[in-house]
Write a protein that holds these residues in place. Structure first.
Motif, PDB file in Angstrom:
ATOM      1  N   TYR A   1     -10.143  -8.058   7.345  1.00 13.02           N
ATOM      2  CA  TYR A   1     -10.305  -6.874   6.501  1.00 13.02           C
ATOM      3  C   TYR A   1     -11.279  -7.210   5.376  1.00 13.02           C
ATOM      4  N   PRO A   2     -12.524  -6.714   5.450  1.00 10.19           N
ATOM      5  CA  PRO A   2     -13.465  -6.937   4.350  1.00 10.19           C
ATOM      6  C   PRO A   2     -12.986  -6.176   3.103  1.00 10.19           C
ATOM      7  N   ILE A   3     -12.936  -6.869   1.978  1.00 13.90           N
ATOM      8  CA  ILE A   3     -12.507  -6.278   0.710  1.00 13.90           C
ATOM      9  C   ILE A   3     -13.409  -6.830  -0.381  1.00 13.90           C
ATOM     10  N   GLY A   4     -14.069  -5.943  -1.123  1.00 13.81           N
ATOM     11  CA  GLY A   4     -14.982  -6.411  -2.167  1.00 13.81           C
ATOM     12  C   GLY A   4     -16.033  -7.321  -1.561  1.00 13.81           C
ATOM     13  N   HIS A   5     -16.185  -8.505  -2.153  1.00 11.89           N
ATOM     14  CA  HIS A   5     -17.130  -9.498  -1.632  1.00 11.89           C
ATOM     15  C   HIS A   5     -16.440 -10.538  -0.760  1.00 11.89           C
ATOM     16  N   GLY A   6     -15.190 -10.270  -0.384  1.00 12.54           N
ATOM     17  CA  GLY A   6     -14.430 -11.241   0.377  1.00 12.54           C
ATOM     18  C   GLY A   6     -13.793 -10.654   1.610  1.00 12.54           C
ATOM     19  N   THR A   7     -12.900 -11.436   2.216  1.00 13.52           N
ATOM     20  CA  THR A   7     -12.213 -11.036   3.436  1.00 13.52           C
ATOM     21  C   THR A   7     -10.754 -11.451   3.362  1.00 13.52           C
ATOM     22  N   LEU A   8      -9.892 -10.549   3.778  1.00  9.49           N
ATOM     23  CA  LEU A   8      -8.481 -10.853   3.991  1.00  9.49           C
ATOM     24  C   LEU A   8      -8.300 -11.019   5.488  1.00  9.49           C
TER      25      LEU A   8
ATOM     26  N   GLY B   1      15.335 -14.240   3.204  1.00 12.77           N
ATOM     27  CA  GLY B   1      15.816 -12.944   3.648  1.00 12.77           C
ATOM     28  C   GLY B   1      15.116 -11.701   3.139  1.00 12.77           C
ATOM     29  N   TYR B   2      13.934 -11.833   2.537  1.00 15.07           N
ATOM     30  CA  TYR B   2      13.224 -10.644   2.043  1.00 15.07           C
ATOM     31  C   TYR B   2      12.763  -9.824   3.248  1.00 15.07           C
ATOM     32  N   PRO B   3      13.111  -8.549   3.344  1.00 16.95           N
ATOM     33  CA  PRO B   3      12.715  -7.751   4.511  1.00 16.95           C
ATOM     34  C   PRO B   3      11.191  -7.660   4.657  1.00 16.95           C
ATOM     35  N   VAL B   4      10.707  -7.992   5.824  1.00 17.67           N
ATOM     36  CA  VAL B   4       9.263  -8.010   6.081  1.00 17.67           C
ATOM     37  C   VAL B   4       8.640  -6.646   5.797  1.00 17.67           C
ATOM     38  N   GLU B   5       9.327  -5.562   6.170  1.00 15.53           N
ATOM     39  CA  GLU B   5       8.751  -4.226   5.976  1.00 15.53           C
ATOM     40  C   GLU B   5       8.555  -3.890   4.492  1.00 15.53           C
ATOM     41  N   LEU B   6       9.243  -4.602   3.606  1.00 18.19           N
ATOM     42  CA  LEU B   6       9.047  -4.423   2.164  1.00 18.19           C
ATOM     43  C   LEU B   6       8.090  -5.475   1.597  1.00 18.19           C
ATOM     44  N   ALA B   7       8.181  -6.693   2.109  1.00 18.80           N
ATOM     45  CA  ALA B   7       7.352  -7.793   1.600  1.00 18.80           C
ATOM     46  C   ALA B   7       5.881  -7.627   1.964  1.00 18.80           C
ATOM     47  N   ALA B   8       5.598  -7.207   3.191  1.00 17.25           N
ATOM     48  CA  ALA B   8       4.210  -7.156   3.663  1.00 17.25           C
ATOM     49  C   ALA B   8       3.336  -6.226   2.827  1.00 17.25           C
ATOM     50  N   PRO B   9       3.708  -4.957   2.591  1.00 19.64           N
ATOM     51  CA  PRO B   9       2.825  -4.099   1.799  1.00 19.64           C
ATOM     52  C   PRO B   9       2.660  -4.589   0.362  1.00 19.64           C
ATOM     53  N   LEU B  10       3.738  -5.128  -0.217  1.00 25.63           N
ATOM     54  CA  LEU B  10       3.656  -5.655  -1.576  1.00 25.63           C
ATOM     55  C   LEU B  10       2.665  -6.819  -1.633  1.00 25.63           C
ATOM     56  N   ALA B  11       2.842  -7.782  -0.735  1.00 24.38           N
ATOM     57  CA  ALA B  11       1.967  -8.957  -0.713  1.00 24.38           C
ATOM     58  C   ALA B  11       0.518  -8.571  -0.426  1.00 24.38           C
ATOM     59  N   LEU B  12       0.309  -7.736   0.563  1.00 22.86           N
ATOM     60  CA  LEU B  12      -1.057  -7.343   0.928  1.00 22.86           C
ATOM     61  C   LEU B  12      -1.744  -6.601  -0.210  1.00 22.86           C
ATOM     62  N   GLY B  13      -1.008  -5.818  -0.970  1.00 24.79           N
ATOM     63  CA  GLY B  13      -1.585  -5.136  -2.129  1.00 24.79           C
ATOM     64  C   GLY B  13      -2.065  -6.114  -3.176  1.00 24.79           C
ATOM     65  N   VAL B  14      -1.259  -7.146  -3.460  1.00 23.87           N
ATOM     66  CA  VAL B  14      -1.651  -8.170  -4.439  1.00 23.87           C
ATOM     67  C   VAL B  14      -2.888  -8.928  -3.939  1.00 23.87           C
ATOM     68  N   LEU B  15      -2.888  -9.302  -2.674  1.00 22.67           N
ATOM     69  CA  LEU B  15      -4.002 -10.076  -2.116  1.00 22.67           C
ATOM     70  C   LEU B  15      -5.286  -9.251  -2.077  1.00 22.67           C
ATOM     71  N   ALA B  16      -5.184  -7.983  -1.697  1.00 20.99           N
ATOM     72  CA  ALA B  16      -6.369  -7.117  -1.668  1.00 20.99           C
ATOM     73  C   ALA B  16      -6.949  -6.955  -3.068  1.00 20.99           C
ATOM     74  N   LYS B  17      -6.102  -6.765  -4.054  1.00 21.23           N
ATOM     75  CA  LYS B  17      -6.564  -6.625  -5.438  1.00 21.23           C
ATOM     76  C   LYS B  17      -7.273  -7.896  -5.905  1.00 21.23           C
ATOM     77  N   ALA B  18      -6.755  -9.049  -5.508  1.00 22.67           N
ATOM     78  CA  ALA B  18      -7.386 -10.317  -5.882  1.00 22.67           C
ATOM     79  C   ALA B  18      -8.794 -10.434  -5.300  1.00 22.67           C
ATOM     80  N   LEU B  19      -8.977  -9.951  -4.078  1.00 18.67           N
ATOM     81  CA  LEU B  19     -10.311 -10.009  -3.473  1.00 18.67           C
ATOM     82  C   LEU B  19     -11.255  -8.994  -4.104  1.00 18.67           C
ATOM     83  N   GLU B  20     -10.732  -7.832  -4.484  1.00 22.01           N
ATOM     84  CA  GLU B  20     -11.569  -6.815  -5.143  1.00 22.01           C
ATOM     85  C   GLU B  20     -12.070  -7.291  -6.491  1.00 22.01           C
ATOM     86  N   ASN B  21     -11.190  -7.948  -7.240  1.00 19.64           N
ATOM     87  CA  ASN B  21     -11.456  -8.228  -8.651  1.00 19.64           C
ATOM     88  C   ASN B  21     -11.845  -9.659  -8.966  1.00 19.64           C
ATOM     89  N   GLY B  22     -11.757 -10.560  -8.014  1.00 19.44           N
ATOM     90  CA  GLY B  22     -11.886 -11.953  -8.393  1.00 19.44           C
ATOM     91  C   GLY B  22     -12.918 -12.733  -7.627  1.00 19.44           C
TER      92      GLY B  22
END
Length: 188
Positions: free
Chosen positions: A7-14, A136-157
């Motif tokens: 997933y290309p994001i900003g100047h980087g890739t996830l 035990g963190y439910p994947v369906e809750l963890a994945a969108p949260l984590a991906l949002g943080v990681l995408a923001k890091a690529l956009e801004n950093g």
């Protein structure tokens, strides 16, 4: 051949990767550690085994200086015998139903790991799915949260690439579905 999705994001890739994080040659891999940095099961134990005998002493030195690492915190050590140059150790929350600060602690675990990478001028960082195993963190809750943080890091950093390592085809499919909902269709 393992599954991947880019997933290309900003100047980087996830990148989502089905595979073994201990074989990754990123500037740093992230360890889903326990608060004593003592090694354990899952990805934590695998990283400790692959990094070799110098890692436990480095972790003990950190704990002697700071005490136990709280959920959401992150510290960095050399990678020792790993292909990665560094290991960023973070503690994810234990799932207790979601009303005891778990989302905030998980968000912090990803964000603080990124902060350690930026402080050390690293360009590539690889993550496991923090807290989704024995914690035990439910994947369906963890994945969108984590991906949002990681995408923001690529956009801004300054990070060039963030890799998300997933264990098994089912985990990969769940994270890819969450990534597509958040980021759209992956590139080739």
């Amino acid at each position: 051949m393992p599954d991947t999705a880019n997933y290309p994001i900003g100047h980087g890739t996830l990148r989502l990767i089905e595979g073994d994080i201990t074989r990754d040659d990123a500037d740093a891999i992230v360890n889903a550690a326990n608060s004593a940095l003592a090694g354990g099961g899952g990805v934590d134990g695998a990283i400790h085994r692959a990094a070799g005998p110098k890692l436990p002493a480095a972790c003990r030195d950190i704990i002697a200086q700071i005490g136990r690492l709280p959920a959401g915190g992150a510290v960095i050590t050399p990678g020792f015998d790993l292909p990665a140059r560094h290991i960023i150790h973070t503690v994810g929350p234990i799932w207790r139903g979601g009303s005891q600060g778990e989302p905030e602690a998980l968000r912090s675990a990803y964000a603080e790991s990124i902060a350690r990478a930026v402080e050390h001028n690293l360009a590539t960082v690889s993550f496991p799915a923090i807290s989704t195993g024995v914690y035990g963190y439910p994947v369906e809750l963890a994945a969108p949260l984590a991906l949002g943080v990681l995408a923001k890091a690529l956009e801004n950093g300054p990070l060039r690439e963030i890799r998300m390592y997933l264990h098994g085809s089912q985990a990969f499919a769940l994270w890819r579905s969450a990534a597509e909902a958040l980021l759209g269709t992956p590139s080739r």
